[in-house]
Design an enzyme around this catalytic site. Structure first.
Site, mmCIF file in Angstrom:
data_model
loop_
_atom_site.group_PDB
_atom_site.id
_atom_site.type_symbol
_atom_site.label_atom_id
_atom_site.label_comp_id
_atom_site.label_asym_id
_atom_site.label_seq_id
_atom_site.Cartn_x
_atom_site.Cartn_y
_atom_site.Cartn_z
ATOM 1 N N THR A 188 0.982 -1.063 0.044
ATOM 2 C CA THR A 188 -0.031 0.089 0.077
ATOM 3 C C THR A 188 0.846 1.269 -0.002
ATOM 4 O O THR A 188 1.863 1.282 0.553
ATOM 5 C CB THR A 188 -0.842 -0.055 1.226
ATOM 6 O OG1 THR A 188 0.141 -0.114 2.489
ATOM 7 C CG2 THR A 188 -2.090 -1.126 1.226
ATOM 8 N N GLU A 333 -5.780 -3.511 -1.537
ATOM 9 C CA GLU A 333 -6.136 -4.569 -0.784
ATOM 10 C C GLU A 333 -7.421 -5.301 -1.638
ATOM 11 O O GLU A 333 -7.660 -6.457 -1.188
ATOM 12 C CB GLU A 333 -6.754 -4.233 0.534
ATOM 13 C CG GLU A 333 -5.860 -3.783 1.401
ATOM 14 C CD GLU A 333 -5.278 -2.183 1.447
ATOM 15 O OE1 GLU A 333 -5.675 -1.453 0.247
ATOM 16 O OE2 GLU A 333 -4.975 -1.487 2.519
ATOM 17 N N LYS A 440 -15.177 17.330 9.000
ATOM 18 C CA LYS A 440 -16.167 17.192 10.423
ATOM 19 C C LYS A 440 -16.736 18.633 10.656
ATOM 20 O O LYS A 440 -15.519 19.192 11.595
ATOM 21 C CB LYS A 440 -15.705 16.286 11.507
ATOM 22 C CG LYS A 440 -15.479 15.086 10.905
ATOM 23 C CD LYS A 440 -14.700 14.105 11.814
ATOM 24 C CE LYS A 440 -14.259 12.682 11.129
ATOM 25 N NZ LYS A 440 -12.975 12.668 10.455
ATOM 26 N N TRP A 445 -20.886 15.903 8.392
ATOM 27 C CA TRP A 445 -19.851 15.447 7.506
ATOM 28 C C TRP A 445 -19.958 16.239 6.092
ATOM 29 O O TRP A 445 -20.837 16.375 5.662
ATOM 30 C CB TRP A 445 -19.706 13.962 7.182
ATOM 31 C CG TRP A 445 -19.060 13.355 8.282
ATOM 32 C CD1 TRP A 445 -18.650 13.730 9.411
ATOM 33 C CD2 TRP A 445 -19.189 11.750 8.316
ATOM 34 N NE1 TRP A 445 -18.303 12.437 10.057
ATOM 35 C CE2 TRP A 445 -18.503 11.429 9.476
ATOM 36 C CE3 TRP A 445 -19.433 10.813 7.245
ATOM 37 C CZ2 TRP A 445 -18.365 10.029 9.894
ATOM 38 C CZ3 TRP A 445 -19.271 9.396 7.782
ATOM 39 C CH2 TRP A 445 -18.690 9.101 9.052
#
Ligand code: AMP
Length: 540
Positions: A188, A333, A440, A445
């Protein structure tokens, strides 16, 4: 009582893909840009022969099943041969991202225990800097002939790929083993901590490649010519290097030339019908095509992913050039693509703007992958298109545990992606943000992706990034960072007025900064960490 099925039990192995291509589509072209410039052209039959030669050469160097071979390389035919030779031999093909910082590159090569590293001449300076820190690497193989292999000062064990394989026989008995064996390894591009390795099995790759070829996904067949710009060093180039030979599609590999002129020339000269890459690459290509009044005469479809594809760019492709955009989502992944958006017949009846909005979402999961969104307590949220939560995935090609990790990365059998998403009743998923990027504000959000897409809808905007900046009253507030298109005048008040008509009032950014360029990371994504660091105190 359950009845055992009475069919043959043959493992899904990567070596079978190239042997199938050689036997059934042996005369189909593979075209590849050499690192030193010219185009190289051959076919799947020769590709298979050279892959077998490389497999013999690696065995001759003393590598065994389970050994790891690294690569620091562009999309080219020798890298393709390595994909099959290494994994086909039961070894691990570890693709390294050349844009990792050298300490991270050293870390991944050592962590993977690479014994041989294949590299393109472009990266010789990188090899010079890292070689002495990678004691396990016994041979550095330059993906070139002797003439184009540079001597690297201080690195003795450099060999030219062509010299390595030339003396080898072109027959090889591919070993047969369990399909769950590790085939390829990719780390990653984590911004914090060490990169984490994902070890793909043969089974995961073969199943993903099969799933990707179907018509409503990448859609590959002998009638298509596919050009993957998405790098072979990152999530297996969305498994296109496996999928194309599987179905006999012509494969065009662009090597190091990823600029607008280089890509457009190759798309046209090789009559490419399908391309695949991240939105930043397409932005560059589109700018070049628009500035020079060019067309796409053969390309009908482009597959995008890696970051959200803005609706404005989808519209430019579809309306200006008759190129269909298909938008996929995946991560290191998930081996390659996990969800995919294509228009249904009913969508095609809708007005153009609505169609583009549909394509801008990340679509439905492929057969083989399940998706759901959960709240912070892990409760599954309704599929109503508005409930936002962390996206969870599971399936045949999703990671269970990181390489050499002691425990599984799963939560109740699902992989937590770190992405925030909504799912519509019909199953279409939309990425709203990364958990670390969502803003936030006052307990609510704000999606940085939605704001960026809205800003990119302005004709004077070339690139946009939105980051949450600490705010004394609201916790965080959005800051918009913009790159103007060349020669365009755009001021803060104008873009804020434009956004006020398109997003909720409390979403409108508190400030706008104009810059010449945005930091883009190794996989073509805008990097927000340096932006947050640079502007972190703006609202204090
Ligand atoms: P990587 O592992 O480097 O390939 O990064 C995977 C991440 O890229 C995902 O978790 C998403 O945050 C992001 N990503 C990939 N595809 C898309 C997409 N189509 N739209 C929005 N974000 C995406």
């Amino acid at each position: 009582m359950l009845q055992p099925g009475l069919m043959m039990d043959r493992p899904l192995l990567i070596s079978d893909i190239i042997e199938h291509a050689a036997a059934q589509y042996g005369d189909v072209d593979v075209v590849s840009r050499e690192t030193h410039g010219p185009l190289f052209r051959y076919n799947y039959a020769r590709c298979a022969r050279r892959a077998r030669q490389l497999a013999n050469a690696l065995a001759g160097l003393g590598l065994k099943p389970g050994s790891a071979v690294g690569s620091i390389a562009w999309n080219n035919h020798r890298h393709l041969e390595a994909y099959f030779a290494v994994s086909g031999s039961g070894m691990v093909m570890h693709t390294c991202n050349p844009r990792l910082a050298p300490p991270q590159l050293i870390y991944v090569i050592n962590h993977a225990e690479d014994e041989v590293v294949l590299f393109d001449a472009t990266f010789a300076p990188l090899v010079k800097g890292i070689a002495e820190h990678c004691p396990r690497v016994r041979h550095w193989v330059c993906l070139a002939d002797a003439e184009n292999t540079p001597a690297i000062e201080g690195v003795a064990n450099v060999v030219a790929y062509e010299d390595l394989i030339a003396p080898q026989p072109d027959s090889f008995d591919w070993p047969v083993f369990d399909e769950r064996t590790g085939a390829a390894l990719c780390y990653t591009s984590g911004t914090t901590g060490h990169p984490k390795g994902v070890l793909y099995s043969h089974r995961a790759i073969v199943l993903n490649a099969m799933a990707g070829t179907v018509p409503h996904v990448i859609g590959l067949s002998p009638s298509e010519t596919v050009l993957p710009v998405v790098p072979m060093f990152h999530i297996n180039a969305w498994c296109i290097p496996y999928a194309a030979p599987m179905v006999g599609a012509r494969l065009v590999l662009p090597g190091p030339r990823l600029d607008g002129a280089g890509l457009h020339g190759l798309l046209e000269s090789e009559k490419v019908t399908v391309s695949a890459g991240v939105p930043t690459i397409w932005l560059g290509l589109m700018q070049y095509v628009e500035q020079n009044g060019l067309r796409f005469t053969t390309m009908r479809r482009t597959i995008v992913g890696g970051t959200a594809m803005p609706a404005a760019l989808i519209a430019r492709f579809a309306e200006g050039y008759d190129v269909e955009v298909r938008h996929g989502w995946g991560m290191t992944e998930t081996t390659a693509v996990a969800t995919f958006g294509a228009l249904t017949p009913a969508d095609r009846e809708k007005p153009a703007a609505e169609q583009h909005a549909v394509v801008a979402r990340q679509g439905k999961s492929l057969y083989g992958v399940d998706i759901k969104v959960v709240d912070e307590q892990g409760n599954t949220l309704p599929r109503d298109g508005v409930s936002q939560g962390e996206l969870m995935v599971r399936g045949h090609w999703i990671v269970d545990r990181y390489y050499k990790a002691e425990s599984s990365a799963l939560r109740d059998g699902w992989f937590p992606t770190g992405d925030i998403a909504t799912i519509e009743p019909g199953g279409r998923m939309q990425i709203r943000d990364r958990t670390k990027d969502v803003i936030k504000s006052g307990g609510e959000w704000i999606s940085s992706i939605d704001l960026e897409n809205a800003a990119l809808g302005h004709p004077a905007v070339a690139m946009a990034a939105v980051v949450g900046i600490k705010h004394p009253k609201w916790d965080e507030r959005p800051l918009l960072i913009l790159v103007r298109k060349p020669g365009q005048a755009l001021e803060k008040d104008q873009i804020l007025a434009f956004l006020s008509e398109r997003v909720a009032k409390w979403w409108v950014p508190d400030d706008v900064v104009f810059v010449d360029s945005l930091p883009v990371g190794g996989t073509g994504k805008v990097q927000k960490t340096p932006l947050r660091e640079q502007y972190g105190n703006l609202f204090r």
